[in-house]
Design a protein around this motif. Structure first.
Motif, PDB file in Angstrom:
ATOM      1  N   ILE A  87      42.284  44.072  32.553  1.00  0.00           N
ATOM      2  CA  ILE A  87      41.022  43.425  32.180  1.00  0.00           C
ATOM      3  C   ILE A  87      41.224  42.496  30.988  1.00  0.00           C
ATOM      4  CG2 ILE A  87      38.712  43.854  31.249  1.00  0.00           C
ATOM      5  CD1 ILE A  87      38.685  46.422  32.955  1.00  0.00           C
ATOM      6  N   PHE A  88      42.043  42.935  30.020  1.00  0.00           N
ATOM      7  CA  PHE A  88      42.271  42.087  28.845  1.00  0.00           C
ATOM      8  C   PHE A  88      43.023  40.818  29.232  1.00  0.00           C
ATOM      9  CE2 PHE A  88      44.239  40.796  24.817  1.00  0.00           C
ATOM     10  CZ  PHE A  88      43.131  40.835  23.994  1.00  0.00           C
ATOM     11  N   ALA A  89      43.949  40.926  30.188  1.00  0.00           N
ATOM     12  CA  ALA A  89      44.657  39.728  30.659  1.00  0.00           C
ATOM     13  C   ALA A  89      43.684  38.753  31.302  1.00  0.00           C
ATOM     14  CB  ALA A  89      45.744  40.127  31.657  1.00  0.00           C
ATOM     15  N   LYS A  90      42.714  39.267  32.042  1.00  0.00           N
ATOM     16  CA  LYS A  90      41.705  38.405  32.673  1.00  0.00           C
ATOM     17  C   LYS A  90      40.828  37.740  31.612  1.00  0.00           C
ATOM     18  CE  LYS A  90      39.660  40.286  36.342  1.00  0.00           C
ATOM     19  NZ  LYS A  90      40.009  39.628  37.612  1.00  0.00           N
ATOM     20  N   ILE A  91      40.536  38.470  30.540  1.00  0.00           N
ATOM     21  CA  ILE A  91      39.742  37.894  29.446  1.00  0.00           C
ATOM     22  C   ILE A  91      40.536  36.797  28.747  1.00  0.00           C
ATOM     23  CG2 ILE A  91      38.720  38.379  27.184  1.00  0.00           C
ATOM     24  CD1 ILE A  91      38.021  41.178  28.247  1.00  0.00           C
ATOM     25  N   MET A  92      41.833  37.033  28.527  1.00  0.00           N
ATOM     26  CA  MET A  92      42.685  36.015  27.905  1.00  0.00           C
ATOM     27  C   MET A  92      42.705  34.742  28.739  1.00  0.00           C
ATOM     28  SD  MET A  92      45.941  38.285  26.547  1.00  0.00           S
ATOM     29  CE  MET A  92      46.885  36.836  26.072  1.00  0.00           C
ATOM     30  N   ASN A  93      42.685  34.892  30.052  1.00  0.00           N
ATOM     31  CA  ASN A  93      42.733  33.719  30.933  1.00  0.00           C
ATOM     32  C   ASN A  93      41.502  32.829  30.798  1.00  0.00           C
ATOM     33  OD1 ASN A  93      45.250  34.188  31.992  1.00  0.00           O
ATOM     34  ND2 ASN A  93      44.520  35.257  33.805  1.00  0.00           N
ATOM     35  N   LEU A  94      40.408  33.392  30.301  1.00  0.00           N
ATOM     36  CA  LEU A  94      39.203  32.589  30.109  1.00  0.00           C
ATOM     37  C   LEU A  94      39.387  31.542  29.010  1.00  0.00           C
ATOM     38  CD1 LEU A  94      36.476  35.406  30.259  1.00  0.00           C
ATOM     39  CD2 LEU A  94      37.140  33.819  32.088  1.00  0.00           C
ATOM     40  N   PHE A  95      40.340  31.787  28.108  1.00  0.00           N
ATOM     41  CA  PHE A  95      40.521  30.908  26.956  1.00  0.00           C
ATOM     42  C   PHE A  95      41.877  30.196  26.949  1.00  0.00           C
ATOM     43  CE2 PHE A  95      37.906  34.579  25.844  1.00  0.00           C
ATOM     44  CZ  PHE A  95      36.749  33.961  25.403  1.00  0.00           C
ATOM     45  N   ASN A 122      49.350  36.059  34.776  1.00  0.00           N
ATOM     46  CA  ASN A 122      49.112  36.907  35.938  1.00  0.00           C
ATOM     47  C   ASN A 122      48.549  38.237  35.430  1.00  0.00           C
ATOM     48  OD1 ASN A 122      49.443  38.779  38.151  1.00  0.00           O
ATOM     49  ND2 ASN A 122      50.824  37.288  39.083  1.00  0.00           N
ATOM     50  N   PRO A 123      47.313  38.592  35.810  1.00  0.00           N
ATOM     51  CA  PRO A 123      46.685  39.804  35.269  1.00  0.00           C
ATOM     52  C   PRO A 123      47.439  41.093  35.590  1.00  0.00           C
ATOM     53  CG  PRO A 123      45.052  38.407  36.342  1.00  0.00           C
ATOM     54  CD  PRO A 123      46.394  37.843  36.690  1.00  0.00           C
ATOM     55  N   LEU A 124      48.277  41.064  36.618  1.00  0.00           N
ATOM     56  CA  LEU A 124      49.058  42.260  36.937  1.00  0.00           C
ATOM     57  C   LEU A 124      49.897  42.709  35.751  1.00  0.00           C
ATOM     58  CD1 LEU A 124      50.382  41.453  40.543  1.00  0.00           C
ATOM     59  CD2 LEU A 124      48.521  43.009  39.922  1.00  0.00           C
ATOM     60  N   LEU A 125      50.303  41.757  34.909  1.00  0.00           N
ATOM     61  CA  LEU A 125      51.151  42.088  33.760  1.00  0.00           C
ATOM     62  C   LEU A 125      50.475  43.078  32.827  1.00  0.00           C
ATOM     63  CD1 LEU A 125      52.620  38.565  32.884  1.00  0.00           C
ATOM     64  CD2 LEU A 125      53.692  40.390  34.201  1.00  0.00           C
ATOM     65  N   GLY A 126      49.153  43.077  32.804  1.00  0.00           N
ATOM     66  CA  GLY A 126      48.435  44.000  31.931  1.00  0.00           C
ATOM     67  C   GLY A 126      48.711  45.449  32.264  1.00  0.00           C
ATOM     68  N   ALA A 127      49.005  45.733  33.553  1.00  0.00           N
ATOM     69  CA  ALA A 127      49.300  47.114  33.948  1.00  0.00           C
ATOM     70  C   ALA A 127      50.604  47.601  33.347  1.00  0.00           C
ATOM     71  CB  ALA A 127      49.348  47.222  35.466  1.00  0.00           C
ATOM     72  N   ALA A 128      51.490  46.676  32.978  1.00  0.00           N
ATOM     73  CA  ALA A 128      52.768  47.048  32.361  1.00  0.00           C
ATOM     74  C   ALA A 128      52.629  47.262  30.863  1.00  0.00           C
ATOM     75  CB  ALA A 128      53.818  45.972  32.628  1.00  0.00           C
ATOM     76  N   GLY A 129      51.407  47.156  30.333  1.00  0.00           N
ATOM     77  CA  GLY A 129      51.196  47.377  28.907  1.00  0.00           C
ATOM     78  C   GLY A 129      51.353  48.822  28.498  1.00  0.00           C
ATOM     79  N   VAL A 130      51.292  49.759  29.476  1.00  0.00           N
ATOM     80  CA  VAL A 130      51.603  51.148  29.160  1.00  0.00           C
ATOM     81  C   VAL A 130      53.104  51.239  28.913  1.00  0.00           C
ATOM     82  CG1 VAL A 130      49.684  52.023  30.541  1.00  0.00           C
ATOM     83  CG2 VAL A 130      51.917  51.763  31.591  1.00  0.00           C
ATOM     84  N   SER A 131      53.525  52.311  28.256  1.00  0.00           N
ATOM     85  CA  SER A 131      54.924  52.334  27.815  1.00  0.00           C
ATOM     86  C   SER A 131      55.835  53.119  28.749  1.00  0.00           C
ATOM     87  CB  SER A 131      55.011  52.910  26.398  1.00  0.00           C
ATOM     88  OG  SER A 131      54.459  54.209  26.367  1.00  0.00           O
ATOM     89  N   ALA A 132      55.465  53.219  30.013  1.00  0.00           N
ATOM     90  CA  ALA A 132      56.330  53.886  30.992  1.00  0.00           C
ATOM     91  C   ALA A 132      57.430  52.926  31.407  1.00  0.00           C
ATOM     92  CB  ALA A 132      55.499  54.320  32.193  1.00  0.00           C
ATOM     93  N   VAL A 133      58.497  52.912  30.629  1.00  0.00           N
ATOM     94  CA  VAL A 133      59.605  51.967  30.842  1.00  0.00           C
ATOM     95  C   VAL A 133      60.641  52.581  31.781  1.00  0.00           C
ATOM     96  CG1 VAL A 133      61.416  50.650  29.695  1.00  0.00           C
ATOM     97  CG2 VAL A 133      59.268  51.059  28.521  1.00  0.00           C
ATOM     98  N   PRO A 134      61.125  51.859  32.778  1.00  0.00           N
ATOM     99  CA  PRO A 134      60.662  50.548  33.244  1.00  0.00           C
ATOM    100  C   PRO A 134      59.755  50.662  34.464  1.00  0.00           C
ATOM    101  CG  PRO A 134      62.809  50.975  34.188  1.00  0.00           C
ATOM    102  CD  PRO A 134      62.399  52.233  33.434  1.00  0.00           C
ATOM    103  N   GLY A 135      59.237  51.885  34.711  1.00  0.00           N
ATOM    104  CA  GLY A 135      58.497  52.145  35.933  1.00  0.00           C
ATOM    105  C   GLY A 135      57.317  51.231  36.169  1.00  0.00           C
ATOM    106  N   SER A 136      56.479  51.056  35.134  1.00  0.00           N
ATOM    107  CA  SER A 136      55.283  50.233  35.329  1.00  0.00           C
ATOM    108  C   SER A 136      55.640  48.760  35.487  1.00  0.00           C
ATOM    109  CB  SER A 136      54.313  50.429  34.158  1.00  0.00           C
ATOM    110  OG  SER A 136      54.918  50.110  32.927  1.00  0.00           O
ATOM    111  N   ALA A 137      56.666  48.280  34.767  1.00  0.00           N
ATOM    112  CA  ALA A 137      57.098  46.888  34.926  1.00  0.00           C
ATOM    113  C   ALA A 137      57.626  46.653  36.339  1.00  0.00           C
ATOM    114  CB  ALA A 137      58.176  46.547  33.891  1.00  0.00           C
ATOM    115  N   ARG A 138      58.379  47.611  36.835  1.00  0.00           N
ATOM    116  CA  ARG A 138      58.916  47.490  38.189  1.00  0.00           C
ATOM    117  C   ARG A 138      57.784  47.472  39.227  1.00  0.00           C
ATOM    118  NH1 ARG A 138      62.342  51.507  37.990  1.00  0.00           N
ATOM    119  NH2 ARG A 138      60.891  53.066  38.779  1.00  0.00           N
ATOM    120  N   GLU A 139      56.762  48.281  38.994  1.00  0.00           N
ATOM    121  CA  GLU A 139      55.657  48.336  39.960  1.00  0.00           C
ATOM    122  C   GLU A 139      54.847  47.046  39.945  1.00  0.00           C
ATOM    123  OE1 GLU A 139      54.451  50.144  43.150  1.00  0.00           O
ATOM    124  OE2 GLU A 139      55.949  50.999  41.784  1.00  0.00           O
TER     125      GLU A 139
END
Length: 374
Positions: free
Chosen positions: A302-310, A316-333
């Motif tokens: 959601i924050f990535a989508k808000i950033m895109n407004l400005f 790509n809003p998908l990147l926001g899901a990798a903001g959790v620190s599950a390395v590298p699982g969330s980045a890979r997903e």
């Protein structure tokens, strides 16, 4: 006959109750998922086998159980209760982390910060459900999706909850391929998922060497209680980037972190004895952990989508899901979900930027919670 009956009464078959069998089933499931489904086997296999070891019934007083003083498992568990293993794991993570993608696009750090929202929402939710503040803080850190950080903070604030919190944190890390993709698809459009990220600028060697020093000062001056985690993390990173202690850096990211991971997973699993683990609190922790992880994933998107407004150049809003620190699982997903929409859309390195900032963010949150709750 009397000796035979006495022997039989001391066997695990006689001493077992339904709680042991429930936990043995859970441990077997973890082992199955690690081997057959390859769900984070480096985490689930040691933990799952540890659950099996910890739930074989034994005669009390022999110095066998993890909670019995002077037992072998008790001594190995010392690294968990004191936070030694998590700090060693962070040393290895630092030696494996490449900050070039993050330094090339510093704005992606904001997504790692936004994903920590799950921690604070869960903190309030846990307190509303009747957990004590220290217990609530330990449960909330599950939202960071960082097993070592969860264990470290829980060892300091609520050591009696290490078992369920560690199992919950690592379970959700292992189940990233199941939990995160539906949330990503729900909160983004197909057009958003197909956004291509431009090539990042080239980061100099000097920047990579200076960053761990600056990062140490900024993060640890802000939250001094995070020094045991972030101090070792940035030390591991500067060993890697300096190029003058390659032997130490290689050891940190291989033998050292592997050894700590083995004992961390095994002893955390063994701490889940049925009579200690199976309580109403444990069920609540698992539910709150799922909420925390889901909110953290959604917050980053959601924050990535808000950033895109400005922003002129869209993220790509998908990147926001990798903001959790599950390395590298969330980045890979994130990368895999992006590829399903567009086989030419490679998001892995950009997602790793968010992922690495999430590691730092969750450790800072843990330090802040520790300092406030003590």
């Amino acid at each position: 006959m009397e000796l035979l009956l006495q022997f039989l009464s001391n066997t695990g078959f006689y001493l077992a109750d339904y709680r042991n069998f429930v936990m043995l089933a859970i441990g077997s499931l973890f082992v199955y998922l690690a081997i057959a489904k390859k769900y984070e086997p480096l985490l689930l296999l040691p933990i799952g086998f540890g659950v099996l070891i910890g739930n074989i019934p034994f005669f009390k007083g022999f110095g066998l159980g993890i909670y019995e003083p002077n037992s072998v498992l008790h001594y190995l568990y010392f690294g968990v209760t004191t936070g030694v293993y998590p700090s060693i794991v962070f040393l290895g993570l630092g030696a494996m982390t490449d900050f070039s993608s993050l330094l090339a696009r510093p704005k992606l750090m904001l997504l790692g910060a936004a994903a920590q929202t799950g921690i604070w929402v869960t903190l309030l939710s846990a307190m509303a459900l009747g957990f004590m503040p220290k217990e609530a803080a330990s449960i909330a850190i599950i939202g960071g999706a960082d097993g070592p950080t969860s264990i470290f903070l829980t060892a300091k604030l609520a050591p009696h909850l290490i078992g369920p919190i560690a199992i919950a944190a690592y379970s959700y890390m292992a189940l990233i391929p199941i939990i995160q993709p539906p949330i990503m698809r729900l909160l983004t459009t197909r057009q958003e998922r197909r956004i291509h990220m431009s090539e990042p600028r080239e980061v100099s060697k000097k920047e990579l060497m200076v960053f761990p020093v600056i990062g140490l000062f900024l993060c640890c001056f802000l939250a001094p209680a995070s020094i045991p985690l972030l101090g070792t993390f940035f030390f591991g990173n500067i060993m890697k980037e300096s190029g003058v202690v390659d032997r130490l850096a290689n050891t940190a990211r291989s033998a050292v972190i592997d050894t700590a991971t083995i004992f961390l997973g095994l002893t955390v699993g063994a701490s889940t004895q049925g009579d200690v683990f199976l309580t109403p609190k444990s069920v609540s922790i698992f539910l709150l952990g799922a909420v925390a992880f889901s909110i953290a994933t959604a917050s980053g998107i959601i924050f990535a989508k808000i950033m895109n407004l400005f922003m002129k150049e869209k993220i790509n809003p998908l990147l926001g899901a990798a903001g959790v620190s599950a390395v590298p699982g969330s980045a890979r997903e994130v990368h895999l979900v992006g590829l399903k929409e567009d086989p030419t859309n490679f998001l892995l390195m950009h997602a790793m930027a968010c992922n690495s900032s999430g590691v730092i963010g969750s450790a800072i949150c843990a330090g802040i919670l520790w300092s406030f709750m003590m």
